[in-house]
Design a protein around this motif. Structure first.
Motif, short mmCIF file in Angstrom:
data_model
loop_
_atom_site.label_atom_id
_atom_site.label_comp_id
_atom_site.label_asym_id
_atom_site.label_seq_id
_atom_site.Cartn_x
_atom_site.Cartn_y
_atom_site.Cartn_z
N HIS A 228 0.83 -1.32 -0.05
CA HIS A 228 0.01 -0.04 0.07
C HIS A 228 0.97 1.33 0.09
CE1 HIS A 228 0.96 -0.58 4.02
NE2 HIS A 228 1.14 0.74 4.33
N SER A 229 2.28 1.11 0.20
CA SER A 229 3.01 2.49 0.56
C SER A 229 2.68 3.60 -0.70
CB SER A 229 4.29 1.99 1.08
OG SER A 229 4.98 1.76 -0.03
N PRO A 232 -0.56 6.39 0.09
CA PRO A 232 -0.56 7.75 0.86
C PRO A 232 0.16 8.81 0.23
CG PRO A 232 0.14 5.99 2.31
CD PRO A 232 0.10 5.53 0.94
N ASP A 233 1.38 8.60 -0.61
CA ASP A 233 2.14 9.76 -1.18
C ASP A 233 1.39 10.11 -2.29
OD1 ASP A 233 4.48 9.80 0.60
OD2 ASP A 233 4.87 7.90 -0.19
N LYS A 300 -3.87 12.56 4.32
CA LYS A 300 -2.98 11.18 4.60
C LYS A 300 -3.96 10.50 5.54
CE LYS A 300 1.92 10.30 4.53
NZ LYS A 300 3.07 10.65 4.77
N TYR A 304 -5.10 6.41 4.45
CA TYR A 304 -5.08 5.30 5.16
C TYR A 304 -6.34 4.78 5.52
CZ TYR A 304 0.18 5.44 5.82
OH TYR A 304 1.43 5.41 5.67
#
Lengths: 487, 646
Positions: A228-229, A232-233, A300, A304
């Motif tokens: 998933h990382s 957020p960005d 953010k 999430y």
């Protein structure tokens, strides 16, 4: 072939995308107006589609099937069923909403609106295509415009975010393509037809391998923990409309893949990997919720929360129980509406206060009561308040998962239910710090909600309430198709 | 249209009128006279009138029910339906009557507020949610209303959201009850999975066939929800904090809506609870602990509303004990008498707060002469809660104790002891507020306007009289009262048991006397309690450290965990991803170096060597014909020599 409504829905935005390029770039309002004109018909037509669609039928409807490359069995094949139609409507709606929400864009207007329309065609194509190669082409087509939208119109770290997004999803796509080709060659049917492949006899080992290859492609998009990382960005850096479509539609492409490809075409592997998938889903739910609680940036936090909420979709997919899969599909729609709204609202708050940091906000309900009220409404929708759309989705997932006879699934359902408390916790805490208490943001006049903003929020609010009160408007068609798919 | 249909439609109208009020006030509130208050009051009043009619019809003609399919998912059919039985009409009347009075009172109490129409809108929605909760014929519909009740209490407790304490209290009220609601929702899911239905009557029919473990699990899960909503130990912590909300809201929450919802849930599921001795035992003990523990805290609180809040927890404990011991009547009877008394007390305290600007009872005093209506009605309410003979609360608590006496003597002792405490803290409240030394604030105090004092009188009437319908000394009235219980639960013993009755009466008198001696006659110093109880007093002041324990055991760990996971996500998962990306880059640059140094090097080396060599060869290319001839002849000579020797 007759009147081909699906192709019309699919390609009108593309035509718009090209035509917009012909308008002189100084003529910003014309560009914006024209793109709206080319996006609206798809929305209206998909509404008609809903009306003429036979909700009690689980099969593909409005099919189009034209030979494309005969030698390899490639067809231009489109169709909708009870799983894709809700997503087609959602895509058409959120695309139009996003265009309206982009009215304040004033840099490189032509490129932006052209890319938005191209993106719309891509997204629609993913949900409409019934030929694997066509599906893959649209899958990839989505990637490029989004990459540019983040990379050119995004926030300060847009370069990093857009490249991360691009490479991460590209990695998934490559494996997905390998999976598709493996399926093509091992099925022995010499076809890319996603409907015919349902009956393809596959050796278990091959089926599992195809599942794993496509899994990576889908899992990155969903995203399932730990893939998933990028999210957020990408969300934080993307412009508002980019975030709306990213969360509202792009994530659903992943879960749609599971429901359209994994469950019907690879049923054995779906059962084989169900336990692992359920564990990842519950980790996503809990982990995403805790991450959301820790965030200081509202955007953010919402990003999430998506990881957490998409976990419910995956839990429904993993449990393979009819109610749960119904819930999963409904959650796709509901999450698209609710999280789309949340990003729109965050954008509206940012445009006014020039900050998204929770500690810098507060007391917004005294300064902009309508926006604050809608934010509260949407947050409650997101935390699963009964009477709104999210409740039914999550409840059905929990009900279905719990009804599976194994203690393991019951445990997963209980853990997922506890996730709802954490969700309530971070949303209420956010609301307390953002709209309650006293205002201590910048001492500037905060404009009230504009008519344009009300226009694009109103349909989303109404749908959230409508599905909450009468879920049958979506569940009837979803249920017939889910029952057909699960056999 | 038969009378049944009229009743069914009327019940829908009863729930819809307050909802209409909500919608009307939300969108048009600011255009309405009094910014909507009178309109909302009128609509809820109409609901009350209709409820009385429905009550009459159902008690004379019997239950009505109706159900229709809502939607279908998989094999699950979700239905919408109405169940109008004795319990429902009873709740309808209690909720609408109290809500009507509170709406009326709010017109006066809240008239200076700037968000007035929002206040009335949510107050009406609160009522609508509670009404739809009690008319539901299935668990899912109940759950939906249940959560709406929670939402409304969040919005109203946090009405003054500019204050951090109010927004904290609202959040706490929602999250603590949500914790219980996880239990409730899992209980409902378990019910569906084991019986295949959400409808009460169908579930009860099948309940006999379920295993004991399953029924116990289901009822305990349901009770989690009830304990959260009704603020029972250990989920009671939200209620005292909820006093941050406007006082009429507290009256509504404590008397008619949120608190009542939990008791209603247990009463509604009485047929299920009855099947499991373990579950009823749990209900009894949780109720008894709540009753005693909350009463001890109420003794030392100085905030008038907090005393009342703990009193609510304590009294609801009585109701739970009653339901757990099988005293179905007694439980809902006490719910009713308590609802009127407690609503009266809260509205009275609101009147005091607004007239004397004082909430701390040690700062009040001597208000009796200044505001007689408030004082007299408040005293009536206090006497009723204390359970003094002939007041409503007496009859209902007497019934409870009679049931408990036969059930378990220890519980009987606990509740009787709690009666002493109840009489003591209620009397303390009355003496300190209305009598004794005149507080500084008493000088300027004045009676509240009629719009507030009339509701007090309206509530005082049932507070005194309504108990007689449950009095064992009036068989005619009692027979009317037994109409409230479904026949299947059997009619319980009616005769008065003087031995059981005597204990609590003595206890009440003792409590009142003690408070009188300390706070009125000053025979003991005011801080006698503090000295007498010693360190325990401090424990009570800190509310048994529940908040601290939860902060330490739950809130902090959760926040730390979320902080940790947030960091973990950046420091580990994201770093791995970035590392992969960077490694890719590094690999690429290594390849680049390799490419430059090795592959390209070889190519270049080959080229360079060629160049080097060719440049050496080039030396031979002198351009002089003589040189070439020399080479030529040398080569020919070598060739000739080679041929010769080979």
């Amino acid at each position: 072939m007759g009147f081909d409504i699906l192709s019309l829905i699919l390609f009108l935005p593309l035509a718009g995308s090209i035509l917009v390029l012909l308008i002189p770039k100084e003529n910003k309002n014309l560009i914006k107006g024209a793109s709206l004109v080319f996006s609206l018909p798809s929305l209206v037509l998909s509404g008609l589609l809903y009306y003429y669609f036979d909700h009690s039928l689980g099969a593909m409807q409005f099919q189009v099937n034209v030979p494309w490359v005969r030698s390899v069995g490639l067809f231009y094949q489109l169709g909708v069923d009870g799983i894709s139609l809700p997503l087609v409507i959602l895509t058409a709606l959120l695309s139009t909403v996003s265009l309206l929400a982009s009215w304040t864009i004033n840099e490189k207007v032509k490129g932006y609106f052209s890319l938005m329309l191209l993106l719309e065609t891509g997204m629609l194509g993913v949900f409409l295509a019934l030929d694997f190669i066509l599906f893959f082409i649209f899958w990839e087509l989505v990637l490029l415009p989004m990459y540019f939208i983040i990379g050119l119109w995004g926030g300060p770290r847009r370069d990093y975010a857009s490249i991360k997004f691009f490479l991460y999803t590209l990695l998934g796509s490559v494996l997905l393509l390998v999976g598709i080709l493996l399926l093509y060659f091992s099925s022995g049917l010499k076809t890319f037809d996603m409907v015919r492949l349902i009956n393809a006899p596959l050796p278990a080992a091959i089926e599992n391998l195809v599942y794993l290859l496509t899994f990576v492609g889908f899992a990155v998009k969903v995203p399932i923990w730990p893939f998933h990382s990028w999210l957020p960005d990408a969300h934080v850096e993307a412009p508002t409309a980019g975030s709306v479509l990213l969360a509202g539609i792009l994530l659903k492409m992943g879960t749609y893949g599971f429901v359209r490809v994994s469950i019907p075409i690879l049923p054995g592997a779906s059962r084989y990997f169900a336990t692992a998938l359920a564990i990842l889903a519950v980790i996503s739910i809990i982990y995403g919720a805790f991450c959301a609680m820790a965030q200081k940036d509202i955007k953010k936090l919402v990003a999430y929360s998506s990881v957490s909420h998409m976990g419910y979709v995956m839990l429904g997919v993993a449990s393979l129980a009819p109610q749960a899969v119904n819930g999963a599909v409904l959650q796709m729609v509901s999450h698209g509406l609710i999280t789309g709204m949340l990003f729109l609202l965050v954008g509206m708050i940012y445009e006014r206060t020039h900050t998204r940091m929770i500690p810098e906000l507060g007391g917004l309900s005294t300064r902009m009561p309508v926006i604050a009220g809608i934010l509260a409404f949407t947050s409650f929708a997101s935390l699963g308040l009964p009477g709104l759309s999210g409740f039914w989705a999550e409840f059905l997932v929990l009900l279905g998962t719990f009804s599976v006879g194994l203690a393991f699934y019951k445990t997963m359902a209980v853990l997922a239910a506890l996730g709802i408390v954490i969700t309530a916790g971070y949303f209420l805490w956010m609301l307390q710090r953002v709209i309650l208490q006293t205002y201590h943001g910048p001492a500037i006049e905060l404009p009230r909600i504009s008519f344009r903003e009300l226009v694009y929020l109103a349909p989303l609010i109404m749908l959230i309430i409508l599905i909450g009160i009468y879920p049958g408007i979506a569940l009837e068609m979803i249920n017939s198709t889910v029952l057909a798919i699960l056999g | 249209m038969g009378i049944e249909n009229i009743v069914l439609n009327l019940v829908i109208v009863i729930a819809l009128l307050p909802l209409l009020s909500f919608v009307l006030l939300l969108f048009l509130g600011r255009f309405l006279p009094g910014r909507g208050g009178p309109v909302a009051t009128a609509l809820v009043g109409a609901s009350f009138a209709a409820s009385l009619y429905v009550l009459f019809q159902v008690l004379t003609r019997g239950n009505v029910a109706s159900s229709m399919v809502w939607h279908v998912a998989g094999s699950a059919r979700f239905t919408l339906g109405l169940l109008v039985d004795e319990l429902t009409v009873f709740m309808l009347v209690v909720v609408t009557s109290i809500s009507f009075v509170i709406h009326l009172y709010s017109i006066g109490y809240m008239h200076r507020e700037k968000r007035l129409s929002w206040y009335f809108a949510v107050l009406s929605l609160f009522t609508a949610a509670m009404l739809s909760l009690v008319i539901a014929d299935n668990y899912l519909q109940l759950y939906i209303s249940w959560e709406l009740v929670g939402l409304c209490s969040y919005l109203l407790i946090g009405f003054w959201f500019e204050k951090k304490s109010a927004s904290d209290a609202a959040k706490k009220a929602f999250i603590v009850t949500r914790l219980g609601d996880v239990g409730l929702s899992l209980g409902i899911i378990l019910i569906y999975v084991s019986t295949g239905s959400f409808i009460f009557s169908e579930v009860f029919q099948q309940a006999e066939g379920l295993s004991m473990t399953l029924v116990t699990a289901i009822t305990l899960l349901l009770f989690c929800g009830a304990a959260g909503k009704s603020a029972q130990f250990p989920l009671h912590v939200w209620l005292p904090d909820a006093m941050e909300g406007p006082t009429p809201v507290n009256a509504l929450v404590d008397a008619a809506t949120k608190i009542g919802a939990g008791v209603y849930l247990v009463a509604r599921n009485f047929p299920l609870f009855e099947l499991s001795a373990f579950s009823t035992g749990t209900v009894v003990w949780i109720g008894a602990i709540s009753a005693l523990m909350a009463a001890t805290m109420a003794m030392v609180m100085t905030d008038i509303k907090r005393v009342l809040a703990y009193s609510t927890v304590s009294q609801v404990g009585y109701m739970m004990v009653a339901l757990g011991t099988g005293g179905y009547f007694a439980g809902i009877f006490h719910l009713m008498t308590h609802a009127f008394s407690k609503a009266l007390l809260f509205l009275g305290s609101g009147s005091i707060i607004q007239a004397a600007h004082v909430q701390d009872i040690t700062q009040a005093g001597g208000l009796y002469r200044r505001m007689k209506i408030t004082a007299i009605t408040f005293i009536l309410g206090a006497l009723s809660i204390s359970g003094l003979p002939l007041f409503s609360g007496f009859w209902s608590s007497d019934q409870i104790l009679r049931d408990v006496y036969n059930y378990n003597f220890i519980i009987y002792v606990i509740l009787t002891f709690t009666s002493i405490l109840t009489a003591f803290y209620m009397s303390r409240l009355v003496f300190l507020t209305f009598f004794g030394r005149k507080g500084d604030k008493a000088e300027y105090a004045h009676e509240s306007p009629p719009v507030m004092s009339i509701p007090l009188i309206l509530l005082a009437i049932p507070t005194v009289l309504v108990g007689f319908i449950g009095s064992p000394f009036l068989p005619e009235a009692y027979r009317f009262f037994t109409l409230f219980a479904p026949e299947s639960f059997g009619v319980r013993q009616v005769e008065a048991n003087y031995a059981v009755m005597g204990g609590p009466i003595a206890a009440d008198l003792a409590g009142i006397l003690l408070a009188y001696l300390i706070y009125q006659r000053n025979l003991r110093p005011q801080d006698w309690l503090a000295r007498y109880l010693g360190p325990y007093y401090k424990v009570l002041l800190h509310k048994y450290y529940f908040d601290e324990i939860y902060l330490f055991l739950i809130v902090r760990p959760v926040l730390r965990l979320s902080d940790f996971i947030g960091r973990f996500d950046l420091a580990v998962i994201d770093r791995v991803v970035n590392w992969v990306g960077d490694s890719g880059l590094r690999f690429a640059s290594a390849i680049g170096i390799f490419d430059l140094g090795v592959i390209d090097g070889i190519v270049n080396w080959v080229g360079d060597t060629m160049l080097d060599n060719s440049s050496r060869f080039r030396l031979s290319q002198t351009g002089y014909t003589l040189n070439y001839l020399l080479f030529f002849f040398a080569a020919v000579a070598l060739l000739v020599l080679w041929i010769q020797f080979a």
